[in-house]
Scaffold this motif. Sequence first.
Motif, PDB file in Angstrom:
ATOM      1  N   GLN A   4       0.468  -1.135   0.586  1.00 33.38           N
ATOM      2  CA  GLN A   4      -0.357  -0.069   0.136  1.00 33.38           C
ATOM      3  C   GLN A   4       1.283   1.267   0.538  1.00 33.38           C
ATOM      4  OE1 GLN A   4      -3.559   0.319   3.084  1.00 33.38           O
ATOM      5  NE2 GLN A   4      -4.011   2.407   3.060  1.00 33.38           N
ATOM      6  N   CYS A  39      -5.905  -3.768   5.123  1.00 30.86           N
ATOM      7  CA  CYS A  39      -6.013  -2.389   4.851  1.00 30.86           C
ATOM      8  C   CYS A  39      -5.541  -1.277   5.825  1.00 30.86           C
ATOM      9  CB  CYS A  39      -7.457  -2.475   4.136  1.00 30.86           C
ATOM     10  SG  CYS A  39      -7.302  -0.736   2.998  1.00 30.86           S
ATOM     11  N   VAL A  49      -8.878  -4.402  -2.222  1.00 30.57           N
ATOM     12  CA  VAL A  49      -9.485  -5.558  -0.451  1.00 30.57           C
ATOM     13  C   VAL A  49      -9.715  -6.390  -0.796  1.00 30.57           C
ATOM     14  CG1 VAL A  49      -8.791  -4.601   1.337  1.00 30.57           C
ATOM     15  CG2 VAL A  49      -8.534  -2.519   0.104  1.00 30.57           C
ATOM     16  N   ALA A  70     -10.734  -0.256   4.666  1.00 29.55           N
ATOM     17  CA  ALA A  70     -11.279  -0.488   3.589  1.00 29.55           C
ATOM     18  C   ALA A  70     -12.471   0.102   2.668  1.00 29.55           C
ATOM     19  CB  ALA A  70     -11.377  -2.169   3.413  1.00 29.55           C
TER      20      ALA A  70
END
Length: 192
Positions: free
Chosen positions: A88, A106, A124, A142
């Motif tokens: 990420q 996430c 996700v 998310a």
Amino acid sequence: MAEVLLFHHACGLTAGVREFAATLEAAGHTVHAPDLYDGHVFDNLPDGVAYAEKAGFGTFVEGGKAAALDLPAGLVYVGFSLGVLPAQSLAQTREGARGAVLIDACAPVAEFGEAWPQGVPVQVHGMEADEIFAGEGDLDAARALVGSAADAELFLYPGDRHNFADPSLPSYDRAAAGLLTERVLAFLDRLT
């Protein structure tokens, strides 16, 4: 085809993570799967998390950035659980990202920037009752990401397992993992 930088979860670069990489490669994609644990592999999550905590989560993210240095800019970043942190981070901060797939985790977008970058699609994936994904804020992050990004999808699977897509771990769920793999392959095909 897509070029993927794949980051393993807290148990290390397990046979299951390698198998997932091989599945993507068999579909024609190029996959780089660095070992950020220097060969250490754990068969349970608590031992793997303890190892990551001892090394420092920031070290894990920095190792991911270092793994990307000699690779081209146009990568798709894929992370399993702890591997979502470097995936990420790179998707949000490295110029030229083609996409991101975040599995079992996430982080809030604000962790790595002001907003999700324009033109970077993201998926996700997580189990709806996973005490880590759903219970520690990742699911909320998310949902916020999907609500704010132009091209974002959240896939929830029935069950409560973490690392459900790794066939080398006891938490493996064949049906959910199969569906996740189909969705990831379709995502990668869409980006090529």
